[in-house]
Design a protein around this motif. Structure first.
Motif, short mmCIF file in Angstrom:
data_model
loop_
_atom_site.label_atom_id
_atom_site.label_comp_id
_atom_site.label_asym_id
_atom_site.label_seq_id
_atom_site.Cartn_x
_atom_site.Cartn_y
_atom_site.Cartn_z
N ALA A 1 0.82 -1.22 0.00
CA ALA A 1 0.00 0.00 0.00
C ALA A 1 0.85 1.26 0.00
N GLY A 2 2.17 1.12 -0.04
CA GLY A 2 3.05 2.28 -0.05
C GLY A 2 3.23 2.94 1.30
N ARG A 3 2.85 2.27 2.37
CA ARG A 3 2.96 2.84 3.73
C ARG A 3 4.25 2.30 4.36
N HIS A 4 5.37 2.83 3.90
CA HIS A 4 6.67 2.25 4.21
C HIS A 4 7.08 2.43 5.67
N GLU A 5 6.71 3.53 6.28
CA GLU A 5 7.08 3.74 7.68
C GLU A 5 6.41 2.71 8.58
N GLU A 6 5.13 2.49 8.34
CA GLU A 6 4.42 1.49 9.14
C GLU A 6 4.90 0.08 8.81
N ALA A 7 5.18 -0.17 7.54
CA ALA A 7 5.71 -1.48 7.15
C ALA A 7 7.02 -1.75 7.85
N LEU A 8 7.87 -0.73 7.92
CA LEU A 8 9.17 -0.88 8.58
C LEU A 8 9.00 -1.29 10.04
N ASP A 9 8.04 -0.69 10.72
CA ASP A 9 7.81 -1.04 12.12
C ASP A 9 7.51 -2.53 12.28
N HIS A 10 6.70 -3.06 11.37
CA HIS A 10 6.33 -4.47 11.46
C HIS A 10 7.50 -5.39 11.08
N PHE A 11 8.27 -5.01 10.06
CA PHE A 11 9.41 -5.84 9.68
C PHE A 11 10.45 -5.87 10.80
N GLU A 12 10.65 -4.73 11.46
CA GLU A 12 11.64 -4.71 12.53
C GLU A 12 11.13 -5.45 13.76
N ARG A 13 9.84 -5.41 13.98
CA ARG A 13 9.29 -6.22 15.08
C ARG A 13 9.49 -7.71 14.77
N ALA A 14 9.26 -8.09 13.52
CA ALA A 14 9.40 -9.50 13.13
C ALA A 14 10.84 -9.98 13.31
N THR A 15 11.80 -9.25 12.76
CA THR A 15 13.19 -9.70 12.85
C THR A 15 13.72 -9.59 14.28
N GLY A 16 13.15 -8.67 15.06
CA GLY A 16 13.58 -8.51 16.45
C GLY A 16 13.17 -9.67 17.34
N LEU A 17 12.27 -10.53 16.85
CA LEU A 17 11.86 -11.69 17.64
C LEU A 17 12.93 -12.77 17.66
N PHE A 18 13.87 -12.71 16.72
CA PHE A 18 14.94 -13.71 16.70
C PHE A 18 15.97 -13.38 17.78
N ARG A 19 16.26 -14.38 18.62
CA ARG A 19 17.20 -14.19 19.72
C ARG A 19 18.50 -14.95 19.52
N GLY A 20 18.63 -15.63 18.38
CA GLY A 20 19.81 -16.42 18.11
C GLY A 20 19.48 -17.53 17.13
N PRO A 21 20.42 -18.44 16.86
CA PRO A 21 20.17 -19.54 15.93
C PRO A 21 18.98 -20.38 16.38
N VAL A 22 18.18 -20.81 15.42
CA VAL A 22 16.99 -21.61 15.70
C VAL A 22 17.34 -23.10 15.69
#
Length: 257
Positions: free
Chosen positions: A118-139
């Protein structure tokens, strides 16, 4: 109660972390969690724990591991005896409202992709960073023996890298090029065959008035791909290289103010 599998496996309850010290018990929980809501047969668990070389009393060992898991999950906040249900062919782990970081990751990525479209890059960025921030190390580091655990670990790493790519893309769309140069330099070194990271690094360097360095990244990618795979860079990378050489105005994007 919250299950966390995007890193060392643990269960959180009332702000406390609960972890398992026995690798086979931990792998059993991981397999049940990945298949939560479905019956995981005893045969599948044996394969996940020992591959194609199970011990003679593998079935009995699985029974012991399930018993240990039930006690562990009760201590971690699950209803007594309720999280793992015995079925005729095996066992089922029921979340019963418990949170799971993998589902949170999937939802954050889905929302991020929808907002990106939808072209809402700022909000998209928040969600992508939340997603990648859930990783705490090798799975499942050192735990993956069978096909389910191995496939999940591979999927998780690929999704993590896609999340990083999309996060960088969102920052680039917002004109925040310099913020990601360091990250992309690290990612190209860690994943030298992943051409998308070279492409992103070349673009942000060019847009940061570092054209020579962008061209140097292309030469590095070309050298690695030829040496490792005997291949030339993908067409998209070659086209970007040509556009940078000619200072194609289509590459320009106003920087954030």
């Amino acid at each position: 109660m919250r299950y966390e599998l995007l890193g060392p496996l643990r269960v959180r309850h009332a702000e406390q972390n609960h972890s398992l010290s026995a690798p086979k018990v931990e792998a059993t929980l991981a397999a049940l969690l990945i298949g939560s809501g479905r019956v995981i047969t005893k045969e599948r668990l044996v394969t996940e724990l020992w591959g194609d070389r199970p011990p003679r009393r593998a079935s009995a060992a699985v029974h012991v591991y399930i018993s240990q898991l039930r006690k562990f999950l009760t201590r971690a906040g699950a209803p007594e005896g309720g999280a793992i249900v015995t079925r005729p062919l095996g066992y089922e782990l029921r979340l019963d409202g418990a949170a799971w970081d993998v589902e949170e990751f999937k939802e954050a990525m889905r929302l991020g992709r929808d907002l990106r479209a939808a072209g809402r890059h700022e909000e998209a960025l928040d969600h992508f960073e939340r997603a990648t921030g859930l990783f705490r190390g090798p799975v499942l580091d050192g735990l993956a023996e069978g096909p389910v655990l191995t496939s999940f670990a591979t999927w998780a790493e690929e999704e993590r890298l896609q999340g990083l790519e999309l996060s960088v893309e969102a920052r680039t769309a917002l004109g925040r090029h310099r913020e990601v140069i360091g990250l992309l330099s690290t990612l190209t070194a860690q994943h030298p065959l992943r051409e998308s990271f070279y492409r992103q690094l070349m673009l942000v360097l060019y847009r940061s008035e570092r054209q020579a360095e962008a061209l140097q990244v292309y030469r590095s990618a070309q050298r690695v791909l030829r040496a490792e795979l005997g291949l030339e860079p993908h067409r998209s990378l070659r086209l970007l290289h040509r556009a940078i050489l000619t200072s194609d105005r289509l590459l320009d994007l106003p920087t954030a103010g």
